[in-house]
Motif scaffolding. Structure first.
Motif, PDB file in Angstrom:
ATOM      1  N   UNK A 203      -7.527  18.258  -4.759  1.00  0.00           N
ATOM      2  CA  UNK A 203      -6.418  17.862  -3.894  1.00  0.00           C
ATOM      3  C   UNK A 203      -5.078  17.770  -4.613  1.00  0.00           C
ATOM      4  N   UNK A 204      -5.046  17.058  -5.726  1.00  0.00           N
ATOM      5  CA  UNK A 204      -3.752  16.668  -6.271  1.00  0.00           C
ATOM      6  C   UNK A 204      -3.191  17.566  -7.342  1.00  0.00           C
ATOM      7  N   UNK A 205      -3.756  18.737  -7.548  1.00  0.00           N
ATOM      8  CA  UNK A 205      -3.352  19.551  -8.678  1.00  0.00           C
ATOM      9  C   UNK A 205      -1.967  20.173  -8.521  1.00  0.00           C
ATOM     10  N   UNK A 206      -1.631  20.632  -7.332  1.00  0.00           N
ATOM     11  CA  UNK A 206      -0.334  21.278  -7.146  1.00  0.00           C
ATOM     12  C   UNK A 206       0.278  20.979  -5.788  1.00  0.00           C
ATOM     13  N   UNK A 207      -0.327  20.092  -5.027  1.00  0.00           N
ATOM     14  CA  UNK A 207       0.119  19.803  -3.665  1.00  0.00           C
ATOM     15  C   UNK A 207       0.640  18.373  -3.588  1.00  0.00           C
ATOM     16  N   UNK A 208       1.841  18.208  -3.054  1.00  0.00           N
ATOM     17  CA  UNK A 208       2.391  16.877  -2.779  1.00  0.00           C
ATOM     18  C   UNK A 208       2.810  16.840  -1.318  1.00  0.00           C
ATOM     19  N   UNK A 209       2.912  15.629  -0.754  1.00  0.00           N
ATOM     20  CA  UNK A 209       3.266  15.479   0.655  1.00  0.00           C
ATOM     21  C   UNK A 209       4.261  14.339   0.800  1.00  0.00           C
TER      22      UNK A 209
ATOM     23  N   UNK B  56       4.286  20.298  -0.203  1.00  0.00           N
ATOM     24  CA  UNK B  56       4.894  21.202  -1.181  1.00  0.00           C
ATOM     25  C   UNK B  56       3.807  21.752  -2.085  1.00  0.00           C
ATOM     26  N   UNK B  57       3.807  23.071  -2.242  1.00  0.00           N
ATOM     27  CA  UNK B  57       2.839  23.735  -3.112  1.00  0.00           C
ATOM     28  C   UNK B  57       3.600  24.373  -4.263  1.00  0.00           C
ATOM     29  N   UNK B  58       3.345  23.893  -5.467  1.00  0.00           N
ATOM     30  CA  UNK B  58       4.037  24.404  -6.642  1.00  0.00           C
ATOM     31  C   UNK B  58       3.253  25.547  -7.269  1.00  0.00           C
ATOM     32  N   UNK B  59       3.953  26.351  -8.065  1.00  0.00           N
ATOM     33  CA  UNK B  59       3.281  27.381  -8.836  1.00  0.00           C
ATOM     34  C   UNK B  59       3.443  28.765  -8.267  1.00  0.00           C
ATOM     35  N   UNK B  60       2.567  29.670  -8.702  1.00  0.00           N
ATOM     36  CA  UNK B  60       2.652  31.063  -8.288  1.00  0.00           C
ATOM     37  C   UNK B  60       3.183  31.926  -9.414  1.00  0.00           C
ATOM     38  N   UNK B  61       3.654  33.102  -9.072  1.00  0.00           N
ATOM     39  CA  UNK B  61       4.213  34.013 -10.069  1.00  0.00           C
ATOM     40  C   UNK B  61       5.248  34.909  -9.422  1.00  0.00           C
TER      41      UNK B  61
ATOM     42  N   UNK C 157       0.809  -1.210   0.000  1.00  0.00           N
ATOM     43  CA  UNK C 157       0.000   0.000   0.000  1.00  0.00           C
ATOM     44  C   UNK C 157       0.842   1.259   0.000  1.00  0.00           C
ATOM     45  N   UNK C 158       0.175   2.357  -0.238  1.00  0.00           N
ATOM     46  CA  UNK C 158       0.851   3.650  -0.225  1.00  0.00           C
ATOM     47  C   UNK C 158       1.036   4.122   1.203  1.00  0.00           C
ATOM     48  N   UNK C 159       2.225   4.580   1.523  1.00  0.00           N
ATOM     49  CA  UNK C 159       2.490   5.067   2.879  1.00  0.00           C
ATOM     50  C   UNK C 159       1.631   6.300   3.144  1.00  0.00           C
ATOM     51  N   UNK C 160       0.897   6.349   4.275  1.00  0.00           N
ATOM     52  CA  UNK C 160      -0.024   7.457   4.527  1.00  0.00           C
ATOM     53  C   UNK C 160       0.652   8.806   4.603  1.00  0.00           C
ATOM     54  N   UNK C 161       1.964   8.844   4.894  1.00  0.00           N
ATOM     55  CA  UNK C 161       2.648  10.131   4.951  1.00  0.00           C
ATOM     56  C   UNK C 161       2.934  10.693   3.566  1.00  0.00           C
ATOM     57  N   UNK C 162       2.608   9.920   2.508  1.00  0.00           N
ATOM     58  CA  UNK C 162       2.825  10.411   1.155  1.00  0.00           C
ATOM     59  C   UNK C 162       1.514  10.637   0.416  1.00  0.00           C
ATOM     60  N   UNK C 163       0.398  10.580   1.137  1.00  0.00           N
ATOM     61  CA  UNK C 163      -0.906  10.792   0.528  1.00  0.00           C
ATOM     62  C   UNK C 163      -1.680  11.849   1.308  1.00  0.00           C
ATOM     63  N   UNK C 164      -2.618  12.487   0.632  1.00  0.00           N
ATOM     64  CA  UNK C 164      -3.500  13.465   1.263  1.00  0.00           C
ATOM     65  C   UNK C 164      -4.808  12.768   1.580  1.00  0.00           C
TER      66      UNK C 164
ATOM     67  N   UNK D  63      -9.917  15.296   4.034  1.00  0.00           N
ATOM     68  CA  UNK D  63      -9.512  16.677   4.270  1.00  0.00           C
ATOM     69  C   UNK D  63     -10.150  17.584   3.229  1.00  0.00           C
ATOM     70  N   UNK D  64     -10.572  18.780   3.621  1.00  0.00           N
ATOM     71  CA  UNK D  64     -11.200  19.683   2.647  1.00  0.00           C
ATOM     72  C   UNK D  64     -10.216  20.086   1.558  1.00  0.00           C
ATOM     73  N   UNK D  65     -10.652  20.003   0.313  1.00  0.00           N
ATOM     74  CA  UNK D  65      -9.828  20.479  -0.791  1.00  0.00           C
ATOM     75  C   UNK D  65      -9.724  21.995  -0.719  1.00  0.00           C
ATOM     76  N   UNK D  66      -8.773  22.600  -1.449  1.00  0.00           N
ATOM     77  CA  UNK D  66      -8.740  24.072  -1.501  1.00  0.00           C
ATOM     78  C   UNK D  66     -10.078  24.664  -1.930  1.00  0.00           C
ATOM     79  N   UNK D  67     -10.747  24.002  -2.883  1.00  0.00           N
ATOM     80  CA  UNK D  67     -12.051  24.501  -3.314  1.00  0.00           C
ATOM     81  C   UNK D  67     -13.101  24.427  -2.218  1.00  0.00           C
ATOM     82  N   UNK D  68     -13.136  23.315  -1.496  1.00  0.00           N
ATOM     83  CA  UNK D  68     -14.099  23.169  -0.404  1.00  0.00           C
ATOM     84  C   UNK D  68     -13.815  24.172   0.714  1.00  0.00           C
ATOM     85  N   UNK D  69     -12.539  24.375   1.015  1.00  0.00           N
ATOM     86  CA  UNK D  69     -12.179  25.350   2.046  1.00  0.00           C
ATOM     87  C   UNK D  69     -12.604  26.753   1.635  1.00  0.00           C
ATOM     88  N   UNK D  70     -12.418  27.084   0.357  1.00  0.00           N
ATOM     89  CA  UNK D  70     -12.838  28.394  -0.134  1.00  0.00           C
ATOM     90  C   UNK D  70     -14.348  28.557  -0.018  1.00  0.00           C
ATOM     91  N   UNK D  71     -15.092  27.511  -0.326  1.00  0.00           N
ATOM     92  CA  UNK D  71     -16.552  27.576  -0.212  1.00  0.00           C
ATOM     93  C   UNK D  71     -16.965  27.823   1.236  1.00  0.00           C
TER      94      UNK D  71
END
Length: 368
Positions: A299-305, A190-195, A2-9, A13-21
């Motif tokens: 969840x998985x668009x720009x965030x890794x753990x 880790x959150x990728x992106x920005x400007x 299985x996938x180690x839980x420390x490498x998955x979200x 947990x609320x997604x960024x979209x759900x948190x914004x709502x």
């Protein structure tokens, strides 16, 4: 295997979209004790996102306001004496009320007043510490700071120090860079992106601290968030899979969500901008136009753990050696008495190395 839980979200947990709502359905009141240079931009960023800003940093009043605020930002950009006392009042009141608060240790290290205040406020256990790599290293006692507000360190180089600081405060630490790193002491998101245009706008980084405070205020005490705790962690050992996430983990995820929202808006604003002036306006527009249902806010668009390398070793070393008083080590005076939160709630200012206020950077190549 299985996938180690420390490498998955955790999907709970609320997604960024759900948190914004959630933020927009009940706009949080965010008190900002912040840099006088960035107050207007910070307030506009919060308003664009859907939160309600209050720039109350008056001595004798800041503590009263913090008791009713949803979240509090303490930014050391221009720490005048009266504002410093107002910060002490606000922190004490926030801790007494169980209100999440964010510490942004702007330009600490070589500058004595703000460095002393940052170490003083660290002992009050901020929900989130948000700064660039040099600022975080200086607060953790692992560096001398950068060149004023410019970082001379990479986020990856200070990750162990950031993780130790998170375990000490019981909260989260967010380190800004080309990819932002947020840790609860055990994992790093880790959150990728920005400007890079954000480095050319006054308040681009400081305003992010207010967004972190807003998301912490929305998510930290959300009873609907019964997130799973990964096996193999201290929280998971006691609570078991499916229990409520630890306070530090919730703080880290709130900060991660804030950085993700900021990054999406910044990228879209940059695509529609000719320079920093048009970018600043477009960025506010893009924050307001963020759609909770947008796939970019999943969840998985720009965030890794991943696990924090060396976390167990650092904890073992800390247990073996008596803790050093950071005030004595840094030559700082003893802190004023600010009570730590009995239930601990427990950025992103990327400034290119060797450049002042973004000078000499290429916005098309460097990500904030």
């Amino acid at each position: 295997m299985g996938t180690h839980p420390c490498t998955t979200i955790d999907p709970q947990w609320p997604t960024p979209g759900q948190a914004l709502a959630r933020l927009r359905s009940a706009p949080p009141l965010i008190q900002c004790l912040t840099n006088t240079v960035v107050q207007q931009f910070t307030a506009n960023v919060l308003l664009a996102l859907g939160a309600s800003p209050a720039m109350d940093d008056t001595e004798g009043e800041a503590g009263v306001f913090a008791s009713i605020a949803t979240g509090v930002l303490v930014n050391l950009g221009t720490p005048h004496a009266e504002e410093a006392q107002a910060m002490r009042e606000a922190i004490a009141s926030a801790n007494a009320a169980g209100t999440p608060w964010v510490l942004d240790p702007v330009a600490i290290g070589a500058l004595p007043v703000r460095t002393s205040l940052a170490h003083e406020f660290r002992t009050a256990r901020p929900t989130v510490v948000r700064g660039n790599a040099s600022e975080v290293a200086a607060l953790a006692g692992a560096g001398a700071g950068g060149r004023g507000t410019d970082t001379t360190d990479r986020p990856e180089d200070v990750l162990d120090a950031a993780a130790r600081l998170a375990r000490e405060t019981g909260g989260a630490v967010a380190v800004s860079g080309p990819a932002d790193l947020i840790t609860d002491g055990e994992r790093v998101w880790r959150v990728a992106g920005g400007s890079a245009w954000l480095t050319r706008v006054t308040g681009g980084g400081c305003a992010l601290g207010s967004v972190v405070a807003a998301l912490a205020g929305v998510l930290m005490h959300d009873d609907a968030w019964l997130a799973g705790v990964p096996h193999g962690t201290q929280a998971g050992t006691h609570a078991g899979e499916g229990a409520r996430a630890s306070a530090g983990t919730r703080a880290a995820w709130a900060a991660t969500v804030a950085h993700a929202l900021y990054s999406v808006a910044a990228e879209r604003a940059a695509a529609a901008s000719r320079g920093p002036g048009s970018f600043a306006v477009a960025f506010l527009d893009e924050l307001a136009l963020l759609d909770p249902a947008d796939p970019a806010l999943a969840h998985g668009e720009r965030i890794t753990v991943a696990p924090v390398d060396g976390a167990e070793r650092a904890e073992a070393e800390q247990a073996a050696d008596p803790a050093v008083d950071p005030h004595a080590a840094a030559g700082n005076p003893a802190p004023h008495e600010i009570p730590a939160n009995p239930l601990p709630h427990h950025g992103r200012t990327y400034r290119p190395t060797g450049a002042s206020n973004g000078a000499g950077t290429n916005p098309s190549q460097e990500l904030r």
